[in-house]
Design an enzyme around this catalytic site. Structure first.
Site, PDB file in Angstrom:
ATOM      1  N   TYR A   1      -3.731  13.759  -8.302  1.00  0.00           N
ATOM      2  CA  TYR A   1      -3.143  13.140  -9.490  1.00  0.00           C
ATOM      3  C   TYR A   1      -2.964  14.138 -10.642  1.00  0.00           C
ATOM      4  O   TYR A   1      -2.595  13.736 -11.745  1.00  0.00           O
ATOM      5  CB  TYR A   1      -4.033  11.973  -9.959  1.00  0.00           C
ATOM      6  CG  TYR A   1      -4.146  10.826  -8.966  1.00  0.00           C
ATOM      7  CD1 TYR A   1      -3.187   9.811  -8.933  1.00  0.00           C
ATOM      8  CD2 TYR A   1      -5.201  10.758  -8.059  1.00  0.00           C
ATOM      9  CE1 TYR A   1      -3.284   8.761  -8.028  1.00  0.00           C
ATOM     10  CE2 TYR A   1      -5.318   9.706  -7.151  1.00  0.00           C
ATOM     11  CZ  TYR A   1      -4.357   8.721  -7.141  1.00  0.00           C
ATOM     12  OH  TYR A   1      -4.450   7.674  -6.246  1.00  0.00           O
TER      13      TYR A   1
ATOM     14  N   ASP B   1     -17.308  13.227  -4.177  1.00  0.00           N
ATOM     15  CA  ASP B   1     -16.390  12.090  -4.114  1.00  0.00           C
ATOM     16  C   ASP B   1     -15.865  11.862  -5.515  1.00  0.00           C
ATOM     17  O   ASP B   1     -16.629  11.866  -6.487  1.00  0.00           O
ATOM     18  CB  ASP B   1     -17.084  10.838  -3.563  1.00  0.00           C
ATOM     19  CG  ASP B   1     -16.065   9.851  -3.015  1.00  0.00           C
ATOM     20  OD1 ASP B   1     -15.002  10.277  -2.518  1.00  0.00           O
ATOM     21  OD2 ASP B   1     -16.311   8.628  -3.103  1.00  0.00           O
TER      22      ASP B   1
ATOM     23  N   HIS C   1     -13.709  17.354 -14.501  1.00  0.00           N
ATOM     24  CA  HIS C   1     -14.776  16.539 -13.917  1.00  0.00           C
ATOM     25  C   HIS C   1     -15.546  17.332 -12.849  1.00  0.00           C
ATOM     26  O   HIS C   1     -16.768  17.388 -12.846  1.00  0.00           O
ATOM     27  CB  HIS C   1     -14.141  15.284 -13.297  1.00  0.00           C
ATOM     28  CG  HIS C   1     -12.850  15.573 -12.570  1.00  0.00           C
ATOM     29  ND1 HIS C   1     -11.736  16.025 -13.227  1.00  0.00           N
ATOM     30  CD2 HIS C   1     -12.522  15.556 -11.263  1.00  0.00           C
ATOM     31  CE1 HIS C   1     -10.766  16.258 -12.356  1.00  0.00           C
ATOM     32  NE2 HIS C   1     -11.223  15.974 -11.147  1.00  0.00           N
TER      33      HIS C   1
ATOM     34  N   LYS D   1     -10.156  21.274  -2.979  1.00  0.00           N
ATOM     35  CA  LYS D   1     -11.494  21.009  -3.527  1.00  0.00           C
ATOM     36  C   LYS D   1     -12.423  22.176  -3.214  1.00  0.00           C
ATOM     37  O   LYS D   1     -13.194  22.607  -4.060  1.00  0.00           O
ATOM     38  CB  LYS D   1     -12.097  19.768  -2.859  1.00  0.00           C
ATOM     39  CG  LYS D   1     -11.645  18.468  -3.429  1.00  0.00           C
ATOM     40  CD  LYS D   1     -12.520  17.407  -2.773  1.00  0.00           C
ATOM     41  CE  LYS D   1     -12.151  16.027  -3.171  1.00  0.00           C
ATOM     42  NZ  LYS D   1     -13.032  15.046  -2.520  1.00  0.00           N
TER      43      LYS D   1
HETATM   44  P1  IMP Z   1     -11.687  12.034  -2.681  1.00  0.00           P
HETATM   45  O1  IMP Z   1     -12.845  12.543  -3.477  1.00  0.00           O
HETATM   46  O2  IMP Z   1     -11.225  13.062  -1.704  1.00  0.00           O
HETATM   47  O3  IMP Z   1     -11.951  10.702  -2.085  1.00  0.00           O
HETATM   48  O4  IMP Z   1     -10.494  11.947  -3.713  1.00  0.00           O
HETATM   49  C1  IMP Z   1      -9.923  10.747  -4.147  1.00  0.00           C
HETATM   50  C2  IMP Z   1      -8.503  10.942  -4.598  1.00  0.00           C
HETATM   51  O5  IMP Z   1      -8.484  11.540  -5.880  1.00  0.00           O
HETATM   52  C3  IMP Z   1      -7.637  11.794  -3.683  1.00  0.00           C
HETATM   53  O6  IMP Z   1      -6.351  11.198  -3.624  1.00  0.00           O
HETATM   54  C4  IMP Z   1      -7.555  13.096  -4.393  1.00  0.00           C
HETATM   55  O7  IMP Z   1      -6.328  13.719  -4.191  1.00  0.00           O
HETATM   56  C5  IMP Z   1      -7.699  12.704  -5.850  1.00  0.00           C
HETATM   57  N1  IMP Z   1      -8.410  13.758  -6.550  1.00  0.00           N
HETATM   58  C6  IMP Z   1      -9.667  14.204  -6.293  1.00  0.00           C
HETATM   59  N2  IMP Z   1      -9.973  15.205  -7.134  1.00  0.00           N
HETATM   60  C7  IMP Z   1      -8.882  15.386  -7.932  1.00  0.00           C
HETATM   61  C8  IMP Z   1      -8.584  16.296  -8.979  1.00  0.00           C
HETATM   62  O8  IMP Z   1      -9.378  17.170  -9.359  1.00  0.00           O
HETATM   63  N3  IMP Z   1      -7.367  16.163  -9.542  1.00  0.00           N
HETATM   64  C9  IMP Z   1      -6.461  15.228  -9.147  1.00  0.00           C
HETATM   65  N4  IMP Z   1      -6.679  14.381  -8.169  1.00  0.00           N
HETATM   66  C10 IMP Z   1      -7.890  14.458  -7.562  1.00  0.00           C
END
Ligand code: IMP
Length: 194
Positions: free
Chosen positions: A153, A68, A180, A13
């Protein structure tokens, strides 16, 4: 150059955020090691992003930025949504989560595999002021993994705007252009420039 401290310790990220923001004059500082990560205890993306940004701004006395993200799948009534990181349980790996998602969607045909990524990015100031923006990417969940770039994902998400490929088959620059997170980051840069 505007300096903002970054709440996430997730290297993927952080790299995507730097790639979009640095050319726009926003320099991201790493979160100091002695500041603990904040648990995502809210039930919305914006709630969690604001929580993380405020905690870091308070702890460092510097403006802070937090993201998030969730994947919302039509056939699963919006799951895994806010709980995307722990879909297959606490401490689940990216692979565990993808495996669970593919399992839940086994036998589900194309239109119902529709899904979207939502990223909320919050900026908070030591004064207690804040704002947040959202970026959305519409697409669908593939039937199997394809591609090796990106994270999370990405290998099973097919964006409507590049329907031949999963996000993991796009270059980093191509993903940032339509994703996004890329969208939300450009909104942030606009707000910071005002
Ligand atoms: P968080 O924002 O770190 O809570 O992410 C939530 C979930 O979505 C985590 O399992 C991340 O790996 C997944 N995720 C967040 N951003 C992306 C992305 O850009 N592509 C694919 N998966 C994502």
């Amino acid at each position: 150059m505007t300096n903002i401290v970054l709440a996430t310790a997730n290297a993927h990220k952080a790299e995507e955020m730097r790639a979009v923001l640095e050319p726009l004059g926003i320099h991201l500082l790493a979160r100091p090691d002695d500041v603990a990560e904040v648990d995502e205890t809210e039930s919305t993306l914006e709630g969690n992003a604001l929580l993380k940004a405020h905690a870091l701004a308070r702890a460092t006395g510097t403006p802070a930025i937090a993201d998030d993200t969730g994947l919302f799948v039509d056939a699963l009534d919006g799951a895994p949504g806010v709980y995307s990181a722990r879909y297959a349980g606490e401490g689940a790996s990216y692979d565990d989560n993808v495996e669970k998602l593919l399992g839940e969607l086994r036998g589900v045909a194309r239109p119902a595999r529709g899904a979207r990524f939502r990223t909320v990015i919050a900026v908070a100031y030591p004064t207690g002021e804040d704002f947040w923006v959202e970026g959305v990417l519409e697409g669908s969940v593939a039937e199997q993994r394809r591609g090796t770039s990106g994270f999370g994902y990405d290998p099973v998400f097919i964006p409507d705007e590049a329907p031949e490929r999963t996000l993991a088959e796009l270059s980093a620059a191509e993903k940032n252009q339509l994703s996004h997170r890329g969208r939300a980051l450009r909104f942030v840069a606009n707000r910071l420039a005002k």
